[in-house]
Every structure is written in C-alpha cells, then in structure tokens.
Design a protein around this motif. Structure first.
Motif, mmCIF file in Angstrom:
data_model
loop_
_atom_site.group_PDB
_atom_site.id
_atom_site.type_symbol
_atom_site.label_atom_id
_atom_site.label_comp_id
_atom_site.label_asym_id
_atom_site.label_seq_id
_atom_site.Cartn_x
_atom_site.Cartn_y
_atom_site.Cartn_z
ATOM 1 N N TRP A 172 -5.891 -22.996 -3.929
ATOM 2 C CA TRP A 172 -6.212 -23.988 -2.904
ATOM 3 C C TRP A 172 -7.719 -24.179 -2.787
ATOM 4 O O TRP A 172 -8.199 -25.319 -2.684
ATOM 5 C CB TRP A 172 -5.641 -23.558 -1.555
ATOM 6 C CG TRP A 172 -4.147 -23.582 -1.484
ATOM 7 C CD1 TRP A 172 -3.294 -24.303 -2.273
ATOM 8 C CD2 TRP A 172 -3.322 -22.831 -0.582
ATOM 9 N NE1 TRP A 172 -1.997 -24.046 -1.913
ATOM 10 C CE2 TRP A 172 -1.973 -23.163 -0.885
ATOM 11 C CE3 TRP A 172 -3.584 -21.921 0.440
ATOM 12 C CZ2 TRP A 172 -0.909 -22.610 -0.176
ATOM 13 C CZ3 TRP A 172 -2.517 -21.377 1.151
ATOM 14 C CH2 TRP A 172 -1.200 -21.717 0.839
ATOM 15 N N ALA B 126 -9.662 -25.930 3.804
ATOM 16 C CA ALA B 126 -10.422 -27.125 3.424
ATOM 17 C C ALA B 126 -11.497 -27.436 4.458
ATOM 18 O O ALA B 126 -12.637 -27.772 4.113
ATOM 19 C CB ALA B 126 -9.474 -28.311 3.248
ATOM 20 N N ASP C 240 -9.875 -27.628 -3.492
ATOM 21 C CA ASP C 240 -10.728 -28.205 -2.452
ATOM 22 C C ASP C 240 -12.160 -28.369 -2.945
ATOM 23 O O ASP C 240 -12.812 -29.392 -2.686
ATOM 24 C CB ASP C 240 -10.713 -27.334 -1.199
ATOM 25 C CG ASP C 240 -9.380 -27.377 -0.473
ATOM 26 O OD1 ASP C 240 -8.672 -28.390 -0.595
ATOM 27 O OD2 ASP C 240 -9.054 -26.392 0.218
#
Length: 293
Positions: A251, A221, A255
C-alpha cells in the motif's frame, strides 16, 4: 526478513520473558510474575526451566484472573532507561506495556541524530500509554500523541510525569486518528516522523468504528502526505494476520508512486521478537519502516 530480539535491553527487574508454550507466556513485569494467554505461543512446548505455579496472577483468554491466586494486582512500575511505566491490569489482560517495542524506540531515535538544525516533529497515532511518545520526547523531539481512548491518554500523561518528561513539548489529543490526520492536512501541518500501532478492530469517540483492513489504506495515504520530504521517517507496527507487513508495504509503495510531492522512502519489513530463558524467540508482531533516502 529480520527478527529483532529483545534480550539484554530491559533490566531484569523490569521485564523478562521466562517461558512460553501451549498458547501461554510467563513474564516478569516490574517484579510481578504473570501467566497470560498468547496466540503466538500456540504449537510450542514450554522450556521446562521455570516453575509456572509461582505466577502472581494467571489470566484466562478473556484477560480475567483464574486459579486460587489474587483476583487483581495493585498498580506497579517498570522502567526502561529513563522512562517509567505505571502498570495495571486492564479488562483485556494488557498491563500498559509492550516490551518488544523498545527496538523501535531505538530505531526512531537513531534515525534522528543530535543536534538538530531545527526541532523535529513527530506524530504518534494510536499512542496508547505513551512508550513511543516518551522515547521521542526524551530525545528532544516534539510529539503529538493521539489516541481515541481518554483513559489511555491520561495513563500516558501519568507516565510522562513519572518520567520527569511532563515539561517536554508533547500535545495530548483524544480523537479518532483518521479525523485528526485529515484536519492536519487541511491545516497544512507537516511532520518529520509518523508512527502508528493500529489495532485490528476498535471504536473511537462517539462510537466511531475502526477496521484495520478497511480503514488503514486511506489513513496511510493521508499520513504520507503529512511527512516532510527530506526528513521523513515512518513506522507502522501491528499483530494482524490481515493486513500483514507485506500488504502494508505494498500500500505504501502504491501511494508513493501516485504522490506528486516527490516523497521517497526506503522501506523495510520485519518481525519483532522476545527471547525466553532458553534462548527461544517468541514472535511479537511486525514492523514496516520507511526512511527518506
């Protein structure tokens, strides 16, 4: 999902996968023949075309020499294009080179065609002995190389000198990747390319613990926030079972949806592979690639 083979790219005197099976692989690395453990070779039979007894060194599952041969090897070399790698046996059975990564070096440089309107900047996290760093630097890209291991960074710098790349704009940083990235965010720095090859587990300076499953989501992130919107390139590689390439892709997607910067990436995932003399492909981990549309 694509499997990228590494055949035909390395000079034979620098690297060859000769055979694999029964949880082991037989490789020629820079003129030395090594018989090493390889979990990806479990469940396969050897191809029978090679005499394994000719190995210069045989290692056990802990990376320790076994058998009647020598207990160690002197430092030796292998070359990929204009990059020279100094090789040596480490306590974990590695030698300082992961030859399957060359397809990622090719991809990264192909995504940054010359000439540039301005110097491109790359961040290489968990940079180890510098293969990716040197491939980028040889292509005229400014690189920040980060690794928590001081010996690994020193090894990478020696490879740069041997490759006549020591004068290229490379910053060598010994630090925990997470701390460095957070500091770069506070400084407002941005990169065109972010590359990482995180281990499943590890320890950084001062004993800072790394657990990929727990710590990679936050690091990803933060790294997405470091990427320049229009020129972004992202590469994540690894060998872990969990997280796997699909977890990492998920993921990143989550993000990107939550970011307000407008960053968009076209993502692709796949497996790396090495090809033996019989034409069989040995799995060598995964990649997740992202490129700004």
């Amino acid at each position: 999902m694509s499997v990228f083979k590494s055949e035909g790219q390395w000079p034979r005197e620098s690297y060859q996968l000769l055979d694999f099976g029964s949880g082991r692989k037989l490789e020629r690395l820079g003129g030395q023949l090594l018989d090493r453990p390889c979990p990806a070779a479990e469940g396969f039979q050897r191809n029978g075309q090679v005499d394994w007894s000719k190995a210069d060194l045989r290692l056990d599952r802990r990376g320790k020499p076994i058998g009647p041969g020598p207990r160690e090897l002197p430092v030796w070399e292998a070359r990929y294009q204009d990059i020279e790698f100094g090789l040596k046996l480490t306590p974990f059975g590695h030698v300082g080179l992961f030859p399957e990564q060359h397809v990622n070096w090719q991809w990264l440089t192909q995504q940054a065609p010359l000439p540039y309107s301005r110097p491109l900047r790359a961040l290489n996290l968990f940079g180890y002995t510098g293969g990716t760093t040197l491939a980028l630097a040889a292509h005229g890209i400014e690189v920040v190389h980060v690794d928590a291991s001081s010996p690994a960074v020193a090894w990478a710098r020696r490879n740069a000198e041997a490759s006549q790349l020591q004068e290229r704009p490379i910053r060598w940083i010994v630090e925990d990747a997470r701390k460095f990235v957070r500091r770069e965010l506070k400084r407002g720095n941005r990169y065109d390319i972010v590359v990482m090859d995180p281990p499943s587990f590890g320890h950084g300076p001062s004993g800072v613990r790394w657990d990929m499953q727990s710590h990679l989501p936050a690091l990803l992130a933060d790294c997405l926030q470091l990427l320049a919107t229009e020129t972004a390139r992202l590469l994540v590689t690894g060998h872990s079972e969990k997280p796997d390439e699909w977890d990492i892709q998920s993921w990143i997607d989550e993000d990107l949806q939550a970011m307000a910067s407008g960053l968009a990436l076209d993502l692709s995932v796949g497996r790396l592979g090495l090809t033996d003399l019989a034409g069989r492909v040995l799995d060598a981990g995964y990649f997740v690639r992202g490129i700004a549309p």
